[in-house]
Motif scaffolding. Sequence first.
Motif, short mmCIF file in Angstrom:
data_model
loop_
_atom_site.label_atom_id
_atom_site.label_comp_id
_atom_site.label_asym_id
_atom_site.label_seq_id
_atom_site.Cartn_x
_atom_site.Cartn_y
_atom_site.Cartn_z
N GLU A 150 1.12 -1.10 -0.08
CA GLU A 150 -0.22 -0.10 -0.28
C GLU A 150 0.71 1.13 -0.14
O GLU A 150 0.45 2.13 -1.33
CB GLU A 150 -0.73 -0.19 1.57
N LEU A 151 2.60 1.25 0.73
CA LEU A 151 2.83 2.35 0.47
C LEU A 151 3.44 2.57 -0.31
O LEU A 151 3.76 3.36 -1.42
CB LEU A 151 4.18 2.37 1.98
N VAL A 152 3.97 1.87 -0.72
CA VAL A 152 4.72 1.47 -2.12
C VAL A 152 3.99 1.94 -3.82
O VAL A 152 4.28 3.29 -4.29
CB VAL A 152 5.83 0.27 -2.83
N LYS A 153 2.66 1.72 -3.41
CA LYS A 153 1.72 2.09 -4.38
C LYS A 153 1.21 3.66 -4.24
O LYS A 153 1.51 4.17 -5.42
CB LYS A 153 0.77 1.64 -4.51
N ALA A 154 0.93 4.41 -3.08
CA ALA A 154 1.12 5.57 -2.57
C ALA A 154 2.25 6.51 -2.83
O ALA A 154 2.55 7.27 -4.14
CB ALA A 154 0.56 6.01 -1.32
N ALA B 211 -7.25 4.03 6.57
CA ALA B 211 -7.26 2.82 5.68
C ALA B 211 -8.12 2.51 4.46
O ALA B 211 -7.24 1.37 3.80
CB ALA B 211 -8.79 2.63 7.03
N ASP B 212 -7.75 3.70 3.37
CA ASP B 212 -8.25 3.33 2.24
C ASP B 212 -7.73 3.63 1.28
O ASP B 212 -7.26 3.30 0.04
CB ASP B 212 -9.02 4.49 1.77
N GLY B 213 -5.76 4.22 2.42
CA GLY B 213 -4.70 3.90 0.96
C GLY B 213 -4.84 5.53 0.41
O GLY B 213 -3.80 6.05 -0.07
N LEU B 214 -5.74 6.65 1.23
CA LEU B 214 -5.51 8.21 0.79
C LEU B 214 -4.53 8.46 1.29
O LEU B 214 -3.71 8.17 2.59
CB LEU B 214 -6.54 9.00 0.57
#
Length: 118
Positions: free
Chosen positions: A13-17, A107-110
């Motif tokens: 999730e962090l890599v994506k953001a 929690a939603d990755g924003l």
Amino acid sequence: MKDARVGTRAAPELVKAATALQQAFAAADAPAAGELLHTDAVFVDMALRTQVTGRIETARYLERVLEQVPYGRSSEFRHAVGGREGGGFEWTAAGGLVGITALELDADGLITSVTSVY
């Protein structure tokens, strides 16, 4: 070069953001960066002593600065570290300056918080 020795060790999730934000910064694409932010996101540029609150306000700020700040136009992603709720990524500016940008995610990755240091 020793950059290849430091790998990305972060939650997906962090890599994506981090990757999406860095791509938007490098392209000087403020609207794309704004889409990654939570409505109440806080953006801090430590070197410029600037703090902006809110998705819309941050996108407007980035429209003005991404052509000039080192984490903006033509910067390159190096690697990311961190967990599901936050961490950071290192980047290199076109002129060789190295910096780091810390992120916090909801929690939603924003992205709820961005802090850049260089």
